[in-house]
Motif scaffolding. Structure first.
Motif, mmCIF file in Angstrom:
data_model
loop_
_atom_site.group_PDB
_atom_site.id
_atom_site.type_symbol
_atom_site.label_atom_id
_atom_site.label_comp_id
_atom_site.label_asym_id
_atom_site.label_seq_id
_atom_site.Cartn_x
_atom_site.Cartn_y
_atom_site.Cartn_z
ATOM 1 N N LEU A 15 0.853 -1.199 0.000
ATOM 2 C CA LEU A 15 0.000 0.000 0.000
ATOM 3 C C LEU A 15 0.882 1.241 0.000
ATOM 4 C CD1 LEU A 15 -2.518 -1.151 2.764
ATOM 5 C CD2 LEU A 15 -2.933 -1.055 0.278
ATOM 6 N N GLY A 31 -10.170 10.138 2.061
ATOM 7 C CA GLY A 31 -9.321 9.901 0.888
ATOM 8 C C GLY A 31 -9.151 11.170 0.061
ATOM 9 N N ASP A 41 0.361 7.213 -4.167
ATOM 10 C CA ASP A 41 -0.494 6.320 -4.946
ATOM 11 C C ASP A 41 -0.713 5.006 -4.178
ATOM 12 O OD1 ASP A 41 -1.825 5.483 -7.401
ATOM 13 O OD2 ASP A 41 -0.180 4.054 -7.548
ATOM 14 N N GLY A 42 -1.945 4.528 -4.202
ATOM 15 C CA GLY A 42 -2.230 3.250 -3.541
ATOM 16 C C GLY A 42 -2.418 3.371 -2.037
ATOM 17 N N SER A 43 -2.649 4.601 -1.546
ATOM 18 C CA SER A 43 -2.921 4.754 -0.112
ATOM 19 C C SER A 43 -4.342 4.280 0.175
ATOM 20 C CB SER A 43 -2.768 6.216 0.309
ATOM 21 O OG SER A 43 -1.409 6.595 0.231
ATOM 22 N N LEU A 44 -4.555 3.865 1.416
ATOM 23 C CA LEU A 44 -5.835 3.253 1.776
ATOM 24 C C LEU A 44 -6.344 3.811 3.100
ATOM 25 C CD1 LEU A 44 -7.948 0.977 1.177
ATOM 26 C CD2 LEU A 44 -6.504 -0.539 2.563
ATOM 27 N N SER A 72 -11.417 3.088 1.362
ATOM 28 C CA SER A 72 -11.250 3.927 0.171
ATOM 29 C C SER A 72 -9.784 3.940 -0.244
ATOM 30 C CB SER A 72 -11.690 5.367 0.463
ATOM 31 O OG SER A 72 -13.051 5.418 0.813
ATOM 32 N N PHE A 73 -9.551 3.636 -1.506
ATOM 33 C CA PHE A 73 -8.202 3.727 -2.079
ATOM 34 C C PHE A 73 -8.006 5.097 -2.703
ATOM 35 C CE2 PHE A 73 -8.690 -0.855 -2.149
ATOM 36 C CZ PHE A 73 -7.420 -1.307 -1.850
ATOM 37 N N LEU A 75 -5.969 6.618 -5.662
ATOM 38 C CA LEU A 75 -5.165 6.254 -6.837
ATOM 39 C C LEU A 75 -4.745 7.537 -7.525
ATOM 40 C CD1 LEU A 75 -7.318 3.306 -8.246
ATOM 41 C CD2 LEU A 75 -5.563 3.264 -6.466
ATOM 42 N N VAL A 183 -8.670 -6.232 -0.461
ATOM 43 C CA VAL A 183 -7.520 -5.367 -0.775
ATOM 44 C C VAL A 183 -6.549 -6.104 -1.711
ATOM 45 C CG1 VAL A 183 -5.527 -4.161 0.218
ATOM 46 C CG2 VAL A 183 -7.774 -4.008 1.331
ATOM 47 N N LEU A 187 -5.557 -4.883 -5.538
ATOM 48 C CA LEU A 187 -4.183 -4.581 -5.982
ATOM 49 C C LEU A 187 -3.804 -5.453 -7.177
ATOM 50 C CD1 LEU A 187 -2.487 -4.261 -2.465
ATOM 51 C CD2 LEU A 187 -3.165 -2.389 -3.998
ATOM 52 N N ARG A 190 -5.657 -4.245 -10.249
ATOM 53 C CA ARG A 190 -5.200 -2.917 -10.690
ATOM 54 C C ARG A 190 -4.042 -3.056 -11.667
ATOM 55 N NH1 ARG A 190 -2.434 2.295 -7.790
ATOM 56 N NH2 ARG A 190 -2.941 3.674 -9.527
#
Ligand code: BTN
Length: 262
Positions: A15, A31, A41-44, A72-73, A75, A183, A187, A190
């Motif tokens: 992440l 988010g 990028d890719g924080s959750l 919530s991601f 991107l 999750v 990933l 994605r």
């Protein structure tokens, strides 16, 4: 404690960052705020409870404590990612169908972003944009999943009948392995977002393909046709008479015309 459990469940996943809340207004709002502060990028964002969770068209999304998954991601936008923006609802939806499959539950996607088990809604996806002036800074992909019975909203509060994993499986479900499954699948898919396998798989899990559906759009005449499949950008293809009509994600609601659901 919720945060400790979440961090343990996700510990080795790649992440961009992780924020965990016992209670929050909406993980999508967090988010959006985090994106404007420069989230990687890719924080959750994950929360146990949302006090003002929202669904599509500004409808409320019910997330009482200790019963659901709300995440919530963030991107980050790039030129390449911008071209795939229409597929992000599908990305969240594929992650949810895969988590259901891991529990032995067959689920389908009511385009663009509702997850159904036995024609009842178990989860949903809400994609929102974080703007930096006129430029897209990030997309926020919010995912909600009804896990335990307490997470199912009362019938009067929803447009579509709802269910939860516990009711469908017939026993209580531990949220943490399900969170990890959602999750991880998110990933994994994605990485494949731009490819044909992504589109084929999303399409293969759609509800009502080949069936007659009615699309109602706020303020417009309903459109009835045969659901034919997906366009490359994630738009929905309908056959209406001898014409093909493509509908993009927006303010619309899709139902089968022989609606078995009150
Ligand atoms: C829908 O079906 O209308 C979409 C529901 C999306 C709900 C999730 S829960 C996590 C994230 N935070 C929100 O406020 N909404 C999304």
């Amino acid at each position: 404690m919720f945060e400790t459990e979440v961090r343990a469940a996700l510990r080795d996943l790649p992440l961009g960052g992780l924020r965990v809340f016992q209670s929050i207004g909406s993980t999508n709002d967090e988010g959006l705020a985090w994106a404007s502060e420069g989230a990687a990028d890719g924080s959750l964002v994950v929360a146990d409870e949302q006090t003002s969770g929202r669904g599509r068209s500004g409808r409320p999304w019910y997330t009482p404590p200790s019963a659901a998954l709300a995440l919530s991601f963030v991107l980050r936008a790039s030129e390449e990612a911008g071209a795939q923006a229409g597929r992000l609802a599908g990305l969240g939806a594929l992650a949810l169908t895969e988590a259901c499959a891991g529990l032995g539950l067959s689920s389908n996607i009511k385009w663009p972003n509702d997850i159904l088990v036995r024609d009842r809604k178990v989860g949903g996806v809400l994609v929102e944009s974080a703007w930096e002036g006129n430029v897209l800074g990030a997309s926020i992909v919010g995912i909600g999943l009804n896990v335990l019975r307490a997470s199912v909203p009362p019938p009067g509060e929803v447009l579509f009948p709802a269910t939860c994993l516990e009711a469908e499986i017939g026993r209580p479900v531990d949220r943490m392995p399900v969170l990890r499954a959602v999750v991880s699948a998110f990933l994994r898919w994605r990485e494949k977002l731009a490819g044909s396998e992504f589109l084929r798989t999303w399409e293969s899990r759609l509800s009502f393909v080949g069936g007659s559906v009615v699309l109602t759009r706020d303020g417009q005449v309903p459109l009835t046709g045969t659901l034919a499949g997906l366009e490359s950008d994630g738009g929905l293809r309908l056959r209406v008479g001898d014409q093909t009509v493509v509908v993009r994600v927006g303010e619309l609601h899709l139902r089968p015309t022989n609606d078995r659901i009150a």
